[in-house]
Design an enzyme around this catalytic site. Sequence first.
Site, PDB file in Angstrom:
ATOM      1  N   ILE A   1      31.853 -10.010  38.913  1.00 29.37           N
ATOM      2  CA  ILE A   1      31.725 -10.411  37.906  1.00 29.37           C
ATOM      3  C   ILE A   1      33.088 -10.847  36.916  1.00 29.37           C
ATOM      4  O   ILE A   1      33.422  -9.921  36.097  1.00 29.37           O
ATOM      5  CB  ILE A   1      30.153  -9.870  36.594  1.00 29.37           C
TER       6      ILE A   1
ATOM      7  N   ASP B   1      38.097  -8.179  33.180  1.00 31.67           N
ATOM      8  CA  ASP B   1      37.627  -7.308  32.123  1.00 31.67           C
ATOM      9  C   ASP B   1      36.880  -6.289  32.482  1.00 31.67           C
ATOM     10  O   ASP B   1      36.612  -5.262  31.540  1.00 31.67           O
ATOM     11  CB  ASP B   1      35.863  -7.704  32.398  1.00 31.67           C
TER      12      ASP B   1
ATOM     13  N   ASP C   1      28.033 -23.288  36.114  1.00 33.43           N
ATOM     14  CA  ASP C   1      27.513 -24.876  35.583  1.00 33.43           C
ATOM     15  C   ASP C   1      28.285 -25.767  36.187  1.00 33.43           C
ATOM     16  O   ASP C   1      29.537 -26.439  35.242  1.00 33.43           O
ATOM     17  CB  ASP C   1      26.999 -24.895  34.176  1.00 33.43           C
TER      18      ASP C   1
ATOM     19  N   HIS D   1      22.704 -24.009  37.147  1.00 28.78           N
ATOM     20  CA  HIS D   1      22.732 -24.523  35.759  1.00 28.78           C
ATOM     21  C   HIS D   1      21.460 -24.227  35.590  1.00 28.78           C
ATOM     22  O   HIS D   1      20.537 -24.294  36.483  1.00 28.78           O
ATOM     23  CB  HIS D   1      22.382 -26.145  36.615  1.00 28.78           C
TER      24      HIS D   1
ATOM     25  N   GLY E   1      16.390 -32.501  32.701  1.00 30.13           N
ATOM     26  CA  GLY E   1      15.934 -34.396  33.214  1.00 30.13           C
ATOM     27  C   GLY E   1      15.322 -35.088  32.528  1.00 30.13           C
ATOM     28  O   GLY E   1      16.047 -35.624  31.822  1.00 30.13           O
TER      29      GLY E   1
ATOM     30  N   SER F   1      19.495 -27.919  29.878  1.00 30.83           N
ATOM     31  CA  SER F   1      19.492 -28.532  30.479  1.00 30.83           C
ATOM     32  C   SER F   1      19.522 -30.161  29.157  1.00 30.83           C
ATOM     33  O   SER F   1      19.283 -29.749  28.171  1.00 30.83           O
ATOM     34  CB  SER F   1      18.993 -28.626  31.846  1.00 30.83           C
TER      35      SER F   1
ATOM     36  N   ASP G   1      38.630 -11.113  38.447  1.00 29.91           N
ATOM     37  CA  ASP G   1      37.358  -9.603  38.517  1.00 29.91           C
ATOM     38  C   ASP G   1      38.001  -8.749  37.261  1.00 29.91           C
ATOM     39  O   ASP G   1      37.329  -8.739  36.844  1.00 29.91           O
ATOM     40  CB  ASP G   1      36.451  -9.901  39.591  1.00 29.91           C
TER      41      ASP G   1
ATOM     42  N   ASP H   1      33.788  -6.145  40.021  1.00 26.67           N
ATOM     43  CA  ASP H   1      32.064  -5.904  40.353  1.00 26.67           C
ATOM     44  C   ASP H   1      31.426  -7.399  40.497  1.00 26.67           C
ATOM     45  O   ASP H   1      30.674  -7.763  40.606  1.00 26.67           O
ATOM     46  CB  ASP H   1      31.529  -5.735  39.280  1.00 26.67           C
TER      47      ASP H   1
HETATM   48 CA    CA Z   1      34.238  -8.009  36.191  1.00 26.09          CA
END
Ligand code: CA
Length: 568
Positions: free
Chosen positions: A292, A286, A448, A485, A125, A209, A283, A290
Site C-alpha cells: 500500500i 511510508d 480511481d 472507483h 452513473g 461517483s 511502497d 505492505d
Molecule cells: Ca507501504
Amino acid sequence: MPEPFFGHPAWALSATAALLLAACGGSDDPINALPQLTPATGAALSNCATLASGFTFPNATIASAESVPAGTLTWAGAPVAAHCLVKGEMFRRTSSMDGTSYAIMFEMRLPQDWNGRFFYQANGGADGVVRTALGGGGANPTPALTQGFAVISSDAGHQGQNNLAFGVDYQARLDYGYQAVAKLTPMAKALIKAAYGKNPDRSYIGGCSNGGRHTFVAMTRMPEEYDGYLAGAPGYRLPLAAIANQFGAQRYASVATDPADLSTAFTSAERAMVSAKVVAKCDALDGATDGIIQDVNACQAAFDFQRDVPTCTAARDGTCLSPAQKTAIGPIFSGATDASGKVFYSSFPFDAGHDAADSSFWEFFVPTVIDPGATALIWSTPPADPATFDPAAFALNTPVDTMLAAVAATNATYTESGLTLMQPVEPTRLDRLRNRGAKVMVYHGVSDPIFSVNDTTAWYDGLQAHNGGDASNFARYYRVPGMSHCGVGPATDQFDLLPKLVDWVEKGQAPTSVIAQARGAGNALGANPDVPAGWSPTRTRPLCPYPQVARLKPGATDLESADSFRCE
Ligand SMILES: [Ca+2]
C-alpha cells in the site's frame, strides 16, 4: 442482493455491473467558533398505509405505501430493519421536445424505529433507476436505513440506466444535473413529517461517483437543506472527466493491436506490471513494505513513468511497454490536454491499483460506449440525434476541443450549458454551509481510473486556501490508497463514514483517522477480488485526513493491523 457499489453499476451495463489532523480548527477558538447543531432525537412510525392516501405535496403523487417486515431485505447477510416503503413520483409531464413521458420517480424507506434523521441517497452513473433506498454506499457494512435513517432514492427524472437519449429533453437534463435533488428534498422532509409527526431534525446527503457529484452540487446549491454531506469519488466535473476519458480512448486506439478491443493497447498484464513498478519505487516511503502506497505525494515525486517502466526492446510480452505505448499512455496519467496543450481535467497519480477488477471497464469500455453518449446527448448544445448516434465513432474521431466547446455551449433552447447544469457552483466557497454548522466528508480512491483523486485533492486545496489555509473545522478529505472507483483495488475499501459525520455534525466530535478494512475471503458483502493473497483477509488501515499520511509506528511489526500505523 445488496448493491455494494451503488456509485458503480449505474454507469455499467448489466453484464459488467457485477464488478464495482487533525487540527481542531475553530472549535477551540471563540472568535472563529462555528455553530454547534443539536442532536437528532428519534421517533416511531405511527402508520404506514395511510401515507398512500393521507399525504399530499405539490406536484407529487404517492403510488403506494406498504410495510416491509424486518429481514425481508438483507445487507451483508444481516436483516434490514422493519420499515415503510413509499413509492411515488413528482412532476409527471410529457416532453414537447421528444414526446416522452417523464417524471422524477422515487422511493422512500421509513424505518419503524427512526433516529430522527433523513438521508438522501444520491445514486451513481447517469441515474435512470430508482435503486433500493437503503443508503448503502460503497462497501458500507451497515446501510443508513438499518442505522435508523429515513432514506430516499430516485431516478433523477428519467428512466433507463443505459438510456442517455433523455438528454435531448432539456428539463430532463436539468433534473439529472441538479433539479431532481432540489425538488425531492422538501417533499421528502414533508413525507417524514407526515410519517413521524415532525420534520427530520438533521438531514444528510451522500453517494459515490455521480452520487458524489450530486452531493457536491447540493453543497453549493442547497447549503441550508443538509447538515452533513458525504461524497465519495466525486465526479464533480463529470463532463470534463468523460471527455478526458475519451481523450484516453483516442490515445489507446493509436497503439491497440486489435482496434475493436482498446484493452490491447495496455493489457491487464501490462497494467499490473506498471503498478508493480510503482509499488517497488514507492511502497516503503511510508515506512511499511505492505503493498500500500500511503505517501501519495512522495510517490509521484519518486516515480517516473518513462524511466521506471521498462521499455521493450523486442516484442511486447507484459514485462515492458513499447516506446509507442509510453508516448500514447503517458499523457493519460499526466492529464488530458486540449489542442493548446492545456490540461482540461486532471492528472492521475501512479498507484498500486492500475489493474483493479474494474479498471478495464472504466479505461476501455466506458469511453467508447457511455462517455460519448453522455457528452453528445446529455451535455452538448445542441445534442446529437440519438437515432443516428454512433458512440464509438464519436469518441474516437471527435477532437476533444470540439467536445469541450459543445459542453460549454448554450442556445435559445438549452440555456444552461452541460458544464453549468452538472457542476457545483463555486465548490471551494462553502461559506454558507460552514457558517451554519454543517459538515463535509469526502473520500476518493487513489487508483480511481475515471474520476481522478488529484481533481478532488485540487478541490480540497482550494477549499483550504479559501478558508485561510485550513478548512478542517468543517470539511475533511480522505484518500484511500489502492482503491479504484468507489471500491475494489488492492485496498482497505470497507469503511463507514456516515456515523463519523453524524458525530461531527451533532456532537462536535471531529473525525480524525477512520478505520478501513480489506474485504478478503469470507467478507459478508462479498470478497474484493483485488485483495492480494499475502494479506490478512481482514487487514485494517487508518484512513487519514488529508494532508496527513498513514505511516508505520516506530517498532511496529504487525502489517495487518491499523494499530501499527499513525496519521502524520
Ligand atoms: Ca507501504
